[in-house]
Design an enzyme around this catalytic site. Structure first.
Site, PDB file in Angstrom:
ATOM      1  N   ASP A 211       0.833  -1.196   0.000  1.00  0.00           N
ATOM      2  CA  ASP A 211       0.000   0.000   0.000  1.00  0.00           C
ATOM      3  C   ASP A 211       0.871   1.250   0.000  1.00  0.00           C
ATOM      4  OD1 ASP A 211      -2.713   1.206   0.402  1.00  0.00           O
ATOM      5  OD2 ASP A 211      -1.791   1.921   2.259  1.00  0.00           O
ATOM      6  N   GLU A 280       1.714  -0.190  -4.956  1.00  0.00           N
ATOM      7  CA  GLU A 280       0.767   0.856  -5.358  1.00  0.00           C
ATOM      8  C   GLU A 280       1.484   2.203  -5.314  1.00  0.00           C
ATOM      9  OE1 GLU A 280      -3.325   3.015  -3.776  1.00  0.00           O
ATOM     10  OE2 GLU A 280      -1.808   2.255  -2.388  1.00  0.00           O
TER      11      GLU A 280
END
Length: 552
Positions: A211, A280
């Protein structure tokens, strides 16, 4: 701790991730096994046959760690356990065992840029300026006038700094105030996070989704970000109503120190067989450039995804060519992972198809477009059903992002509603509870798996068909890409791998088209689910149609 062995029935493929189809599961919304209205790990395990039948190579499970759930799991209070609402470590071990039995690899979401303010690390860090973890988070003194140390902003609105009266200092939070940023400039923090990585690898996971990978480091000098020219503002990282888009994010993220940490992270992955990670990259200003840096040299990330195809604007034929060519220029050694939808953006059938009359045809064309791009692919649960964005009433909102910016931005709950399995069952087969954590729209229930499974004209069967077609032709999953035409609604490109060259032709518009074939002896392929006719080297395609051929 129990160890779960990795998949052993098939030969080890260290490159399994290259061209893989990865199915994202949002655990709160996939399947509830105990009737509390919230999805859980046992529910995921029970529904793995659906993913196996779809043909996905791997699953990515969004966070399931203990958490106060202020950001629904992306605020972690313990990195090495399972939140009781999702189950237990033994439930996770069972999930991995069943996934591996079905030849599905398991990737989990690691949130390493920040933790919950209820994590033991932060509780100790904020207790004083002199405790052993005092420097584990990003702390800074106020300016002489008491204001924050610089102008950095939070993605969730307002300043990225929050005052703590115990330490009489500000701490940094790129997201909610309850999500303090870890200080990865501290080697002890890096070591602790790498130990977390090993913990899950030893339990048998096959990889990670990282993330906000470009948020790991901040500028040590705490320099303020410059203003961004209004013409360069792009709302794909934050909604347009958020002043976060008014800054050029040079100092609060995207820092060069991250490259050395990613090398350390990759070295841990390489201690285990056939592990892969996808990062990401949350940046609309430098996304592809960062992807190129993070995937270069075979010593950092295997793949990353940026926000180019998660943006509000429809990916027109010229835009698809621009993105792929820009990626090739920015990351000549790199590998992308593309997605049209995920748990943070409006579902793409709604985002791009608000005025489209035949949304099923539109969804099928977009699926074929996604599955024929150069790179790996992430698909988001419910995408294979052609689900639209749910309209959630303010009273039912759960997402703090939507509550903060309502009604101009309604948050992310519309894409997070529960999965629909049985059109005739209570709560569409997701749960036996009278009320689920988010309501299930009627328009979703009629698109449930049970209503589409076995119907050759359904979006679900088209996804299954095309994933199988992709696997039959390695050029689609691992090959190079060369654009022939990208004008108006016409998109033509070749995928090349070894001795195989495939032609992909798309009509990306709402009107029928006759599209001239490029030079070459093209033999039409079957098994992909699209109908077309060729007349005098013109491919006649309906609205949202596609054609695929092989060079003889």
């Amino acid at each position: 701790m129990s160890n779960v062995t990795q998949m052993t029935e098939t030969p080890l493929d260290k490159d399994w991730w290259r061209g893989a189809v990865i199915y994202q599961i949002y655990p709160r919304s996939y399947q509830d096994s105990n009737g509390d209205g919230i999805g859980d790990l046992k529910g995921i395990t029970a529904r793995l046959p659906h993913i196996a039948a779809l043909g996905a190579d791997a699953i990515w499970i969004s966070p399931f760690f203990p958490s106060p759930m202020k950001d629904f799991g992306y605020d972690v209070s313990n990195y090495t356990d399972i939140d009781p609402m999702f189950g237990s470590l033994s439930d996770f071990d069972s999930l991995i065992a069943e996934a591996h039995r079905l030849k599905i690899r398991v990737m989990i979401d690691l949130v390493m840029s920040h933790s919950s303010d209820q994590h033991a690390w932060f509780i100790e860090s904020r207790s004083s300026r002199f405790n052993p973890k005092a420097d584990w988070y990003v702390w800074a003194d106020a300016k002489p006038d008491g204001s924050p140390p610089n102008n950095w902003l939070s993605i969730f609105g307002g300043s990225a700094w929050h005052w703590d009266p115990t330490r009489m200092q500000y701490y940094m939070h790129n997201f909610l105030t309850s999500q303090p940023d870890l200080n990865l400039h501290n080697p002890e923090v890096q070591d602790a996070l790498l130990d977390v990585t090993r913990f899950w690898l030893q339990r048998g996971v096959d990889g990670f989704r990282l993330d906000t990978i470009n948020f790991y480091f901040h500028d040590k000098e705490l320099r303020s970000n410059p203003a961004l020219d209004p013409s360069r503002r792009n709302a794909s990282t934050a909604p347009a109503v958020n002043p976060y888009n008014f800054q050029e994010h040079l100092y609060d993220k995207n820092r060069p120190e991250n490259l050395e940490f990613l090398k350390r992270f990759r070295a841990v992955l390489d201690e285990f067989p056939a592990i892969a990670a996808v990062g990401e990259v949350g940046d609309s200003q430098y996304g592809l450039e960062i992807v190129g840096q993070y995937t270069s040299g075979n010593d950092k990330m295997q793949m990353c995804y940026a926000f180019e195809f998660l943006a509000p604007d429809y990916p027109t034929a010229p835009r698809v060519g621009e993105v792929q060519n820009a990626f090739s220029a920015a990351a000549p050694e790199g590998w992308a992972c593309w997605a049209f939808s995920n748990h943070d953006v409006v579902r793409h059938v709604s985002r791009w198809g608000a005025d489209v009359l035949d949304r099923d045809a539109f969804a099928k064309m977009l699926a074929a477009l996604l599955f024929t791009q150069r790179g790996s692919v992430c698909i988001y649960q419910g995408e294979e059903l052609g689900l639209t964005e749910a309209d959630i009433a303010y009273a039912d909102l759960q997402d703090p992002y939507g509550i903060q910016f309502w009604p101009e931005f309604k948050g992310r709950d519309g894409c997070r509603t529960p999965m629909v399995w049985d059109a005739q069952a209570l709560q569409a087969g997701f749960s036996t509870a009278e009320k689920t954590w988010l309501p299930i729209p009627v328009e979703h229930q009629i698109r449930a798996v049970s209503a589409q499974y076995g119907d050759p004209d359904s979006v679900l069967e088209q996804y299954r068909r095309f994933i199988a077609f992709r696997k039959q032709h390695p050029a689609l999953s691992k090959g190079e890409i060369r654009f022939v035409t990208a004008e108006g609604p016409t998109l033509i490109y070749e995928r090349i791998f070894g001795n195989e060259t495939l032609l992909c032709v798309f009509n990306m518009g709402p009107d029928e088209q006759a599209i001239p074939l490029p030079e070459g002896d093209w033999q039409a392929l079957e098994g992909h689910g699209f109908e077309s006719t060729v007349d005098n080297r013109n491919v006649e395609l309906p609205a949202w149609g596609a054609y695929f051929a092989r060079l003889a």
